[in-house]
Design a protein around this motif. Structure first.
Motif, short mmCIF file in Angstrom:
data_model
loop_
_atom_site.label_atom_id
_atom_site.label_comp_id
_atom_site.label_asym_id
_atom_site.label_seq_id
_atom_site.Cartn_x
_atom_site.Cartn_y
_atom_site.Cartn_z
N VAL A 1 2.50 5.63 6.82
CA VAL A 1 3.84 5.81 6.25
C VAL A 1 4.39 4.45 5.81
O VAL A 1 4.94 4.31 4.70
CB VAL A 1 4.77 6.50 7.27
CG1 VAL A 1 6.22 6.47 6.77
CG2 VAL A 1 4.31 7.92 7.51
N ALA A 2 4.21 3.42 6.66
CA ALA A 2 4.69 2.08 6.30
C ALA A 2 4.02 1.61 5.01
O ALA A 2 4.66 1.04 4.13
CB ALA A 2 4.39 1.11 7.43
N PHE A 3 2.73 1.85 4.91
CA PHE A 3 1.93 1.44 3.76
C PHE A 3 2.49 2.08 2.48
O PHE A 3 2.82 1.40 1.50
CB PHE A 3 0.48 1.87 4.00
CG PHE A 3 -0.56 1.22 3.12
CD1 PHE A 3 -0.21 0.52 1.98
CD2 PHE A 3 -1.91 1.33 3.45
CE1 PHE A 3 -1.18 -0.06 1.17
CE2 PHE A 3 -2.89 0.76 2.66
CZ PHE A 3 -2.52 0.07 1.52
N VAL A 4 2.65 3.41 2.50
CA VAL A 4 3.07 4.14 1.29
C VAL A 4 4.48 3.72 0.88
O VAL A 4 4.74 3.43 -0.29
CB VAL A 4 3.02 5.66 1.54
CG1 VAL A 4 3.60 6.42 0.35
CG2 VAL A 4 1.58 6.10 1.81
N LEU A 5 5.39 3.62 1.86
CA LEU A 5 6.76 3.25 1.54
C LEU A 5 6.83 1.87 0.93
O LEU A 5 7.44 1.65 -0.11
CB LEU A 5 7.63 3.31 2.80
CG LEU A 5 7.95 4.70 3.32
CD1 LEU A 5 8.79 4.60 4.59
CD2 LEU A 5 8.70 5.51 2.26
N TYR A 6 6.16 0.91 1.58
CA TYR A 6 6.25 -0.47 1.11
C TYR A 6 5.62 -0.61 -0.27
O TYR A 6 6.11 -1.34 -1.13
CB TYR A 6 5.57 -1.41 2.12
CG TYR A 6 5.79 -2.86 1.77
CD1 TYR A 6 7.05 -3.43 1.86
CD2 TYR A 6 4.74 -3.64 1.31
CE1 TYR A 6 7.26 -4.75 1.50
CE2 TYR A 6 4.94 -4.96 0.95
CZ TYR A 6 6.20 -5.51 1.05
OH TYR A 6 6.41 -6.81 0.69
#
Lengths: 576, 181
Positions: free
Chosen positions: A556-561
């Protein structure tokens, strides 16, 4: 060379061994001596290069602004060479010898050549340092042409690379001997497989380095009139970026090794973990393109294909390791009895053991800070708003310092008792060291990335632009970021000092390990080490809810960032 | 244990666990999505670099820059003595990097297209437009051409962000973007 294949257990005539009292492994004395000298020299370069790094960070702290411009660029060049090249490569040579001769239970191939390799590497590294410190070679680690360094700067790097190549071939030779003499059954262990990955990438790396550095050396002494700056960059980064993939492979191999030695962790599946390493060999070399995304003369198609490692297949490899290592730890811990709830296995892990805490911090900093920022920055269009800003060193301090260096530090706490056979001194300092260093490095990375997002240039002496005919004021937040970066650098330097203190004192002044102390404080706890050796095999389909939560958070962190940065990009001037 | 040979010699025949298959699938698809985003931005996005580049002799580039300065100079930038040029919208505009300045200062009109040519007279330089944070690498011997459309008026700085020697930190240029009259 005649090899006594009839009696492999006796080994080669002239090779001497001892049996490790903790692991039962046979330890070749030549391999052991070479591991020691390479590791010790590595730590010397870490100490020197780390000190230079602190000077650089204190200069970039606007309120301190320690060094004059010429010294800043001089020490920045030395910092890059000493830690990015010499510290990691010396340590990696030690890792290669360990992963071949020690783990495969056999003698080291051609020890005289291995010593020659060591001497060449030391001579090359010292020569390059002398060239930089003389002040005529402040060209940065990348030495982009047409800017020219003193000839012995390039010569030092070439001699160092030749030494490294010889060491890598001693590693390959050792693999051949182990196979010939039947010192292991079946396939090589996963850690050795990872080391083979690192060594194969090293050969590619050194070849790229030779192709570009030898002509550049000849240019510096006047035998060649012109080196094309764009061609230089394409090939130089074939060395510069690929050498970071040696680090990644070595560090991932160490993650597996520490998880195995301390927790008895087995890979969830040999097949998947080995495939992930194979993807590094096949695709990581394309990463030269990461440095050419806003360059003239390179097409979009070339950039997209190469910067994404074909279809992000090397990133896939790292994401697999990022799941399979915590997964293997969780499975092992649940087998060790920590089976309550989602995270008991993690809570009750040996967090006070610096080998374990260092490894975990290395995984987290590498994955969350280094990995995600690397993919974002390596996206063709997103590179426009990051290229040559402090975002770049922010990224690679997360990978090379937070990832590789911290992993090497962690495994040192196992190498000292096992290879040097000395007790770790100052146990309390050792216990805190990975946390202090990890916090400092995470800070450096985050604050530099923050400053880079605000546009602050890397490799730049004065963000206030004193003496410039026309000026520009970066936002106040950017100055704040650089101040915080300076504080984080002090924290990381303290962590580095703690490491050097503990390791150097233990190696040179530590008490020798005795059978009693080994029995009282085994380096490899009974839950790990020998206890699980007999039940080796792929992990049988366990439930791993903790790992599922961890990788979901990461994803989730990857996609958002990733998409936040596309939003930033969409707000700048249209370009085509 | 990863430091011992696999006990099962046919390790490549062992089945995969569900979590591994799922994660590999997720990671692979995410890779395709990221790849597709890069390709797709070339069709829907407004910020893409052109692939237009020419090899050029630095002196020849310098002459083109001087020709533009002669034709379009409107004043000097403050007391720096550096010319400010106001080229006609839609035309070719030039900026060169050399130790240690960006030359000349450009004055552009908002929402107009310009073909910007960049090259270096000596070493490599970094064209870093602030506070937009658009960053391009400038090589000697290569003329990079891209179409820019400044969409906000104001005063922009061009910071050099490729190390170019001891005066690197003094290498700051300017682009003014003014509202259309």
């Amino acid at each position: 060379m005649a090899v006594d294949t009839q009696a492999p257990s006796r080994g080669f005539i002239g090779a001497s061994y001892r049996t490790c009292p903790e692991t039962g492994l046979k330890v070749c004395s030549q391999a052991e001596a070479l591991i020691k000298v390479n590791a010790v020299v590595a730590v010397v370069f870490l100490a020197v290069g780390g000190f230079f790094g602190l000077m650089v960070a204190l200069t970039r702290w606007p309120a301190v602004h320690l060094l004059p411009a010429d010294w800043f660029y001089l020490l920045l060049t030395a910092h890059g060479a000493d830690v990015l090249l010499f510290w990691v490569i010396f340590f990696e040579v030690a890792v290669l010898y360990f992963a071949s001769a020690i783990i495969l239970n056999c003698r080291l191939a051609a020890p005289k050549f291995a010593w020659l390799a060591f001497v060449l590497m030391v001579v090359g590294a010292v020569l390059a340092n002398v060239a930089v410190l003389q002040g005529e070679s402040s060209v940065m680690f990348t030495s982009y042409v047409p800017m020219q360094a003193a000839p012995h700067f390039y010569l030092g790097l070439i001699v160092f690379a030749v030494g490294t190549l010889i060491a890598v071939f001693c590693f390959f030779g050792t693999l051949v001997i182990a196979k010939e003499e039947g010192s292991y059954e079946g396939s090589v262990p996963l850690v050795t497989f990872g080391a083979i990955t690192a060594a194969i990438i090293a050969v590619f790396t050194i070849a790229s380095g030779a192709i570009i550095l030898i002509p550049t050396f000849l240019w510096s002494i006047g035998y060649i009139s012109h080196i094309d700056p764009l061609m230089y960059k394409v090939i130089w980064w074939g060395m510069g970026h690929a050498s970071q993939q040696i680090n990644v492979s070595a560090q991932v191999a160490i993650w597996y090794a520490v998880a195995a030695m301390l927790l008895g962790a087995k890979p969830l599946s040999e097949k998947v973990s080995r495939m992930a390493f194979l993807m590094y060999i096949l695709f990581l070399q394309l990463a030269s393109a990461h440095h050419l995304l806003v360059e003239p003369g390179v097409s979009s198609e070339w950039k997209i294909f190469n910067t994404s490692y074909a279809l992000y297949l090397a990133v896939l490899g790292s994401m697999i390791h990022g799941m399979s290592i915590p997964g293997a730890m969780e499975a092992a811990q649940r087998r060790n009895g920590f089976n309550n709830g989602i995270f008991e296995w993690l809570r009750k892990a040996p967090w006070s053991n610096p080998a374990f805490s260092g490894t975990m911090l290395s995984i987290v900093i590498f994955g969350f800070l280094g990995g995600i920022s690397g993919v974002v920055m390596g996206t063709e269009q997103l590179n426009l708003i990051m290229h040559n800003t402090l975002y770049v060193p922010g990224h690679f301090h997360a990978t090379v310092v937070g990832g590789t260096t911290l992993a090497f530090m962690a495994v040192s706490y196992l190498l000292v008792p096992l290879i040097f056979r000395k007790e770790i001194m100052f146990k309390k300092i050792a216990q805190w060291q990975p946390y202090v260093f990890g916090a400092g490095v995470a800070g450096i990375s985050l604050f530099m990335m923050g400053a880079g997002t605000l546009g602050v240039a890397r490799r730049h002496w004065d963000m206030g632009f004193s003496d410039a005919a026309m000026s520009f004021d970066y936002p106040a937040t950017a100055f704040l970021m650089m101040g915080l970066n300076g504080i984080a650098a002090l924290c990381a330097a303290l962590g580095g000092l703690m490491y050097v203190l503990v390791i150097v004192c233990s190696v040179f002044f530590g008490k020798a390990r005795t059978p009693e102390s080994i029995a009282a404080f085994p380096t490899l706890p009974k839950t790990g080490g020998a206890a699980t050796v007999t039940t080796y095999g792929s992990e049988a389909h366990p439930k791993l809810p903790g790992t599922v939560v961890l990788v979901s958070v990461f994803f989730v962190a990857f996609v958002l960032y990733y998409y936040v940065n596309w939003k930033y990009l969409s707000e700048v001037w249209p370009l085509s | 244990m990863a430091i011992f040979p696999p006990q099962n010699r046919l390790w490549w025949k062992e089945p995969l666990s569900g979590i591994e298959i799922t994660w590999i699938g997720v990671a692979f698809v995410w890779g395709l999505v990221m790849f597709g985003t890069m390709v797709g931005w070339h069709f829907v996005g407004k910020q893409n670099l052109s692939n237009e580049t020419y090899r050029i002799n630095p002196n020849a580039f310098g002459e083109k820059v001087e020709a533009m300065v002669e034709r379009y100079q409107v004043r000097e930038e403050g007391d720096t003595g550096i010319p400010v040029v106001h080229p006609a919208p839609g035309t070719d505009i030039y900026m060169l990097g050399r130790l240690w300045e960006w030359y000349p200062v450009l004055e552009l009109e908002k929402d107009q297209k310009y073909r910007l040519h960049l090259s270096s007279m000596d070493w490599q330089h970094g064209f870093s437009l602030q506070p937009q944070n658009i960053n391009l690498q400038v090589h000697p011997g290569y003329e990079m051409v891209l179409t820019i459309t400044p969409d906000k008026s104001g005063e922009y700085a061009v910071v050099c962000n490729e190390f170019c020697g001891i005066g690197h930190h003094t290498m700051v240029g300017k682009i003014h973007v003014i509202d259309n009259k």
